[in-house]
Design an enzyme around this catalytic site. Sequence first.
Site, PDB file in Angstrom:
ATOM      1  N   ARG A  59     -97.746  44.274   0.802  1.00 17.50           N
ATOM      2  CA  ARG A  59     -97.612  43.824   2.196  1.00 17.50           C
ATOM      3  C   ARG A  59     -98.998  43.630   2.808  1.00 17.50           C
ATOM      4  O   ARG A  59     -99.191  42.794   3.686  1.00 17.50           O
ATOM      5  CB  ARG A  59     -96.770  44.804   3.037  1.00 17.50           C
ATOM      6  CG  ARG A  59     -96.786  44.463   4.520  1.00 17.50           C
ATOM      7  CD  ARG A  59     -95.560  44.895   5.325  1.00 17.50           C
ATOM      8  NE  ARG A  59     -95.066  46.209   5.019  1.00 17.50           N
ATOM      9  CZ  ARG A  59     -95.624  47.357   5.402  1.00 17.50           C
ATOM     10  NH1 ARG A  59     -96.733  47.359   6.137  1.00 17.50           N
ATOM     11  NH2 ARG A  59     -95.091  48.508   5.054  1.00 17.50           N
ATOM     12  N   TYR A 112     -96.756  21.805  18.435  1.00 14.47           N
ATOM     13  CA  TYR A 112     -95.622  21.823  17.510  1.00 14.47           C
ATOM     14  C   TYR A 112     -94.427  22.520  18.180  1.00 14.47           C
ATOM     15  O   TYR A 112     -94.615  23.489  18.931  1.00 14.47           O
ATOM     16  CB  TYR A 112     -96.060  22.580  16.245  1.00 14.47           C
ATOM     17  CG  TYR A 112     -94.962  22.789  15.249  1.00 14.47           C
ATOM     18  CD1 TYR A 112     -94.513  21.739  14.449  1.00 14.47           C
ATOM     19  CD2 TYR A 112     -94.356  24.033  15.093  1.00 14.47           C
ATOM     20  CE1 TYR A 112     -93.495  21.932  13.532  1.00 14.47           C
ATOM     21  CE2 TYR A 112     -93.345  24.234  14.173  1.00 14.47           C
ATOM     22  CZ  TYR A 112     -92.910  23.177  13.401  1.00 14.47           C
ATOM     23  OH  TYR A 112     -91.904  23.383  12.495  1.00 14.47           O
ATOM     24  N   ASP A 184    -104.678  24.533  15.953  1.00 14.88           N
ATOM     25  CA  ASP A 184    -103.748  24.243  14.849  1.00 14.88           C
ATOM     26  C   ASP A 184    -104.250  22.977  14.162  1.00 14.88           C
ATOM     27  O   ASP A 184    -104.212  21.889  14.734  1.00 14.88           O
ATOM     28  CB  ASP A 184    -102.327  24.061  15.400  1.00 14.88           C
ATOM     29  CG  ASP A 184    -101.288  23.818  14.301  1.00 14.88           C
ATOM     30  OD1 ASP A 184    -101.660  23.336  13.208  1.00 14.88           O
ATOM     31  OD2 ASP A 184    -100.094  24.093  14.546  1.00 14.88           O
ATOM     32  N   LYS A 209     -97.345  22.303   4.728  1.00 15.94           N
ATOM     33  CA  LYS A 209     -97.516  20.855   4.835  1.00 15.94           C
ATOM     34  C   LYS A 209     -98.577  20.362   3.838  1.00 15.94           C
ATOM     35  O   LYS A 209     -98.409  20.541   2.658  1.00 15.94           O
ATOM     36  CB  LYS A 209     -97.850  20.486   6.280  1.00 15.94           C
ATOM     37  CG  LYS A 209     -96.948  21.174   7.321  1.00 15.94           C
ATOM     38  CD  LYS A 209     -95.502  20.744   7.260  1.00 15.94           C
ATOM     39  CE  LYS A 209     -94.581  21.601   8.112  1.00 15.94           C
ATOM     40  NZ  LYS A 209     -94.953  21.728   9.517  1.00 15.94           N
TER      41      LYS A 209
HETATM   42  C1  LIG Z   1     -94.789  22.689  10.435  1.00 18.13           C
HETATM   43  C2  LIG Z   1     -95.811  23.006  11.435  1.00 18.13           C
HETATM   44  C3  LIG Z   1     -95.956  24.320  11.919  1.00 18.13           C
HETATM   45  C4  LIG Z   1     -95.054  25.442  11.472  1.00 18.13           C
HETATM   46  O1  LIG Z   1     -95.175  25.718  10.116  1.00 18.13           O
HETATM   47  P1  LIG Z   1     -94.013  26.402   9.225  1.00 18.13           P
HETATM   48  O2  LIG Z   1     -94.687  26.585   7.911  1.00 18.13           O
HETATM   49  O3  LIG Z   1     -92.858  25.455   9.198  1.00 18.13           O
HETATM   50  O4  LIG Z   1     -93.653  27.690   9.891  1.00 18.13           O
HETATM   51  C5  LIG Z   1     -96.954  24.560  12.842  1.00 18.13           C
HETATM   52  N1  LIG Z   1     -97.760  23.579  13.294  1.00 18.13           N
HETATM   53  C6  LIG Z   1     -97.640  22.302  12.866  1.00 18.13           C
HETATM   54  C7  LIG Z   1     -98.558  21.267  13.402  1.00 18.13           C
HETATM   55  C8  LIG Z   1     -96.661  21.974  11.922  1.00 18.13           C
HETATM   56  O5  LIG Z   1     -96.541  20.704  11.515  1.00 18.13           O
END
Ligand SMILES: *Cc1c(COP(=O)(O)O)cnc(C)c1O
Length: 393
Positions: A59, A112, A184, A209
Amino acid sequence: MANDKKNFGTKALWSGEEGPFATNDITLPIHHSVTFGYEDIDEWFDVALGKRSGHIYSRNTNPTVRPLEEKMRELDGAQEATSFSTGMAAISNTLFTFLHPGDRVVAIKDTYGGSNKIFIEFLPKMKVDVCLCDTLDFEAIEKEIDKGCKVVYLETPTNPTLKIVNIPRLAKKAKEVGAIVIVDNTFATPINQRPLELGADLVVYSATKFLNGHSDAMGGILCGNKALVDEVFHYREITGATLHPHSAYMILRGLKTLELRIIRHNENAMKVAQFLKAHPKVSEVYYPGLETHINHDVAKSQMDGFGGMLSFSLNGDFEAVKKLIPHIKYAHKAASLGSVGTLIGPPRTTSHVELTAEERKQAGIPEGLVRYSAGIENSEDLIADLKQALDKI
Ligand SMILES: *Cc1c(COP(=O)(O)O)cnc(C)c1O
């Protein structure tokens, strides 16, 4: 702004994975072990206290997960990095670490969907004062920052209309009031944009992604200032949104081709955007690489490439979108983005499905908008495919 000094190709392969590994493996083994044993109590004690390298319990840290964190640390030019089970875990753990009752956060409206929910639903319940600003009104954002805040939270390019937020300008203002700047960077990846070099303190990713790139593992990454990352790591090791070693391995594997993939994603998105821009059935194309884009100048000044994401709207609104999408052959009709294969979807039925038509209008999301995550296929096939589908509507 070609960047040939970063040696991303080499770092993507070697950082965190220099070896040597046990039994002379040349790829990092997947360590499924939950716990790590020590015959010598003194050694065990030293590892537990962090006086000696090693692992205690998965963890907290794990020998497959740690090299991924190290690779991302190097790619982002950060002091420290840590990882999470998903991108939303990275974002929520980071915000919950720093924001407490009475604190104020300034963010943009176009974050997001999941991040936006944290801002409008969860943080207010924790008595955090949330100020969401018009994404492109940098002057208004500066004014809100000036009133004082603990955190400034940005995302760029934004989803789904690819707005570009001026990171250096807002980070400079945030520094004046002593706020922590979080960006982000999921859409850009460190190949196209490195927020830490632009003044941010922390950068968060959905590794689900482009970083993993194959739509077969979920994860989240946080990179940046060591003291800040350590604080979030402490929160995560207790609250438990830990990345699984198998997912860490998948993301590490995906990262090896990150630079190659992103170069191709960038090229394909640009060519598709140019094709769509010239098409009579397309009313608008949102891509920061186009000179007609609303903040192309900011994009050019802070990005090395414009990314694989674009969106476009059709004359004829949602009815036209419903007709177009089934005719597309070379795109998965699915949520998510950043995969080697092209993905297509209307925000009206994916990321912004919960909003009413009026709310979408307010958020600047046309009803006929289509989001397109250009994959690494041959661009002429993607364009021919879009052309034949547009011909049918
Ligand atoms: C998909 C996404 C997230 C969230 O990510 P997960 O892995 O689905 O929890 C956050 N910010 C952006 C810009 C995203 O495209």
